[in-house]
Motif scaffolding. Structure first.
Motif, PDB file in Angstrom:
ATOM      1  N   ARG A   1      45.225  37.241  30.555  1.00  0.00           N
ATOM      2  CA  ARG A   1      44.634  38.397  31.253  1.00  0.00           C
ATOM      3  C   ARG A   1      44.678  39.644  30.379  1.00  0.00           C
ATOM      4  NH1 ARG A   1      47.729  36.662  36.556  1.00  0.00           N
ATOM      5  NH2 ARG A   1      46.118  35.362  37.500  1.00  0.00           N
ATOM      6  N   VAL A   2      45.817  39.904  29.736  1.00  0.00           N
ATOM      7  CA  VAL A   2      45.911  41.108  28.905  1.00  0.00           C
ATOM      8  C   VAL A   2      45.023  40.969  27.676  1.00  0.00           C
ATOM      9  CG1 VAL A   2      47.906  40.561  27.414  1.00  0.00           C
ATOM     10  CG2 VAL A   2      47.499  42.900  28.126  1.00  0.00           C
ATOM     11  N   LYS A   3      44.883  39.784  27.169  1.00  0.00           N
ATOM     12  CA  LYS A   3      44.030  39.560  25.996  1.00  0.00           C
ATOM     13  C   LYS A   3      42.578  39.938  26.289  1.00  0.00           C
ATOM     14  CE  LYS A   3      42.554  36.039  22.739  1.00  0.00           C
ATOM     15  NZ  LYS A   3      42.608  34.648  22.335  1.00  0.00           N
ATOM     16  N   PHE A   4      42.150  39.728  27.525  1.00  0.00           N
ATOM     17  CA  PHE A   4      40.752  39.975  27.879  1.00  0.00           C
ATOM     18  C   PHE A   4      40.555  41.235  28.729  1.00  0.00           C
ATOM     19  CE2 PHE A   4      40.874  35.486  26.792  1.00  0.00           C
ATOM     20  CZ  PHE A   4      39.860  35.446  25.870  1.00  0.00           C
TER      21      PHE A   4
ATOM     22  N   ALA B   1      36.472  48.544  32.793  1.00  0.00           N
ATOM     23  CA  ALA B   1      37.166  49.203  33.906  1.00  0.00           C
ATOM     24  C   ALA B   1      38.598  48.695  34.087  1.00  0.00           C
ATOM     25  CB  ALA B   1      36.381  48.995  35.197  1.00  0.00           C
ATOM     26  N   ASP B   2      38.905  47.504  33.572  1.00  0.00           N
ATOM     27  CA  ASP B   2      40.256  46.950  33.716  1.00  0.00           C
ATOM     28  C   ASP B   2      41.240  47.498  32.692  1.00  0.00           C
ATOM     29  OD1 ASP B   2      39.233  45.342  35.729  1.00  0.00           O
ATOM     30  OD2 ASP B   2      38.836  43.675  34.358  1.00  0.00           O
ATOM     31  N   ALA B   3      40.736  48.124  31.641  1.00  0.00           N
ATOM     32  CA  ALA B   3      41.594  48.571  30.540  1.00  0.00           C
ATOM     33  C   ALA B   3      42.560  49.680  30.948  1.00  0.00           C
ATOM     34  CB  ALA B   3      40.734  49.024  29.367  1.00  0.00           C
ATOM     35  N   PHE B   4      42.389  50.279  32.124  1.00  0.00           N
ATOM     36  CA  PHE B   4      43.315  51.330  32.571  1.00  0.00           C
ATOM     37  C   PHE B   4      44.742  50.812  32.646  1.00  0.00           C
ATOM     38  CE2 PHE B   4      42.474  49.143  36.481  1.00  0.00           C
ATOM     39  CZ  PHE B   4      43.654  49.253  37.192  1.00  0.00           C
ATOM     40  N   LEU B   5      44.922  49.501  32.824  1.00  0.00           N
ATOM     41  CA  LEU B   5      46.271  48.938  32.901  1.00  0.00           C
ATOM     42  C   LEU B   5      47.018  49.055  31.579  1.00  0.00           C
ATOM     43  CD1 LEU B   5      45.653  45.752  35.047  1.00  0.00           C
ATOM     44  CD2 LEU B   5      46.893  47.799  35.719  1.00  0.00           C
ATOM     45  N   LEU B   6      46.309  49.333  30.495  1.00  0.00           N
ATOM     46  CA  LEU B   6      46.949  49.482  29.192  1.00  0.00           C
ATOM     47  C   LEU B   6      47.476  50.896  28.959  1.00  0.00           C
ATOM     48  CD1 LEU B   6      44.398  47.442  27.074  1.00  0.00           C
ATOM     49  CD2 LEU B   6      46.617  46.687  27.959  1.00  0.00           C
ATOM     50  N   GLU B   7      47.208  51.804  29.889  1.00  0.00           N
ATOM     51  CA  GLU B   7      47.686  53.183  29.748  1.00  0.00           C
ATOM     52  C   GLU B   7      49.205  53.233  29.881  1.00  0.00           C
ATOM     53  OE1 GLU B   7      45.602  55.805  32.365  1.00  0.00           O
ATOM     54  OE2 GLU B   7      43.649  55.067  31.711  1.00  0.00           O
TER      55      GLU B   7
ATOM     56  N   ASN C   1      38.452  30.596  31.209  1.00  0.00           N
ATOM     57  CA  ASN C   1      37.526  29.912  30.299  1.00  0.00           C
ATOM     58  C   ASN C   1      38.127  29.779  28.901  1.00  0.00           C
ATOM     59  OD1 ASN C   1      35.278  29.100  31.848  1.00  0.00           O
ATOM     60  ND2 ASN C   1      34.530  31.199  31.897  1.00  0.00           N
ATOM     61  N   ALA C   2      38.873  30.786  28.466  1.00  0.00           N
ATOM     62  CA  ALA C   2      39.535  30.697  27.159  1.00  0.00           C
ATOM     63  C   ALA C   2      40.544  29.548  27.153  1.00  0.00           C
ATOM     64  CB  ALA C   2      40.230  32.014  26.829  1.00  0.00           C
TER      65      ALA C   2
END
Length: 161
Positions: free
Chosen positions: A15-18, A22-28, A54-55
């Motif tokens: 999940r973090v790899k992809f 809009a989901d990138a806010f979790l990396l703040e 899928n990966a």
């Protein structure tokens, strides 16, 4: 972890790899204490979950294609070779690895088939704030009645002047 179930840490890593868009806010930095413990252990968004699964499916397929011997060849070796021989031990190892890769690929595909029934971060967040969406006509009617009652209790209605 039950048999046929994917490790939660593996799914969190995928999940973090992809994470993007809009989901990138979790990396703040704000989420650095909770991102691994809370947010990535559960689905983030349907797109993110689909990419992660899928990966996993693709990687398992790559592993399965790299086996130089076929399943039938390994089974024949297991049936014929002496148990103490190197041939037998290598065939047993390949057989176990093949079964693990196949089981993992099935588990990824199974989760992929359930995407529409999963609850994603935004839905969980709205529910935690008690902001669940209105989905039925009855819920909409109840909201209208409550609004009408609240509007009817305006200034001058509840008090005698």
């Amino acid at each position: 972890m039950r048999v046929g179930e994917l490790p939660a840490e593996l799914i969190a890593f995928l999940r973090v790899k992809f994470l993007k868009g809009a989901d990138a806010f979790l990396l703040e930095a704000l989420f650095r204490e909770s991102v691994w413990r809370e947010h990535l252990l559960l689905p983030v968004s349907q797109g993110n979950e689909e990419e992660a699964l899928n990966a996993g499916i693709v990687r398992c397929g790559e592993v399965l294609r790299k086996f130089e011997s076929s399943l039938q060849e390994d089974l024949a070796l297991l049936a014929e070779a002496p148990r103490a021989s190197l041939e037998y031990k290598l065939a047993a190892l390949r057989y176990a690895e093949r079964r693990a890769a196949e089981a993992s690929q099935r588990a990824f595909k199974g989760r992929l088939a359930e995407l529409s029934s999963l609850e994603y971060y935004q839905e969980r967040r709205l529910r935690s704030l008690n902001l669940t969406p209105i989905e039925t006509e009855e819920e909409l009617d109840a909201l209208r009645e409550e609004s009408a009652r609240a509007a009817g209790r305006g200034i001058g209605q509840d008090y005698e002047w």
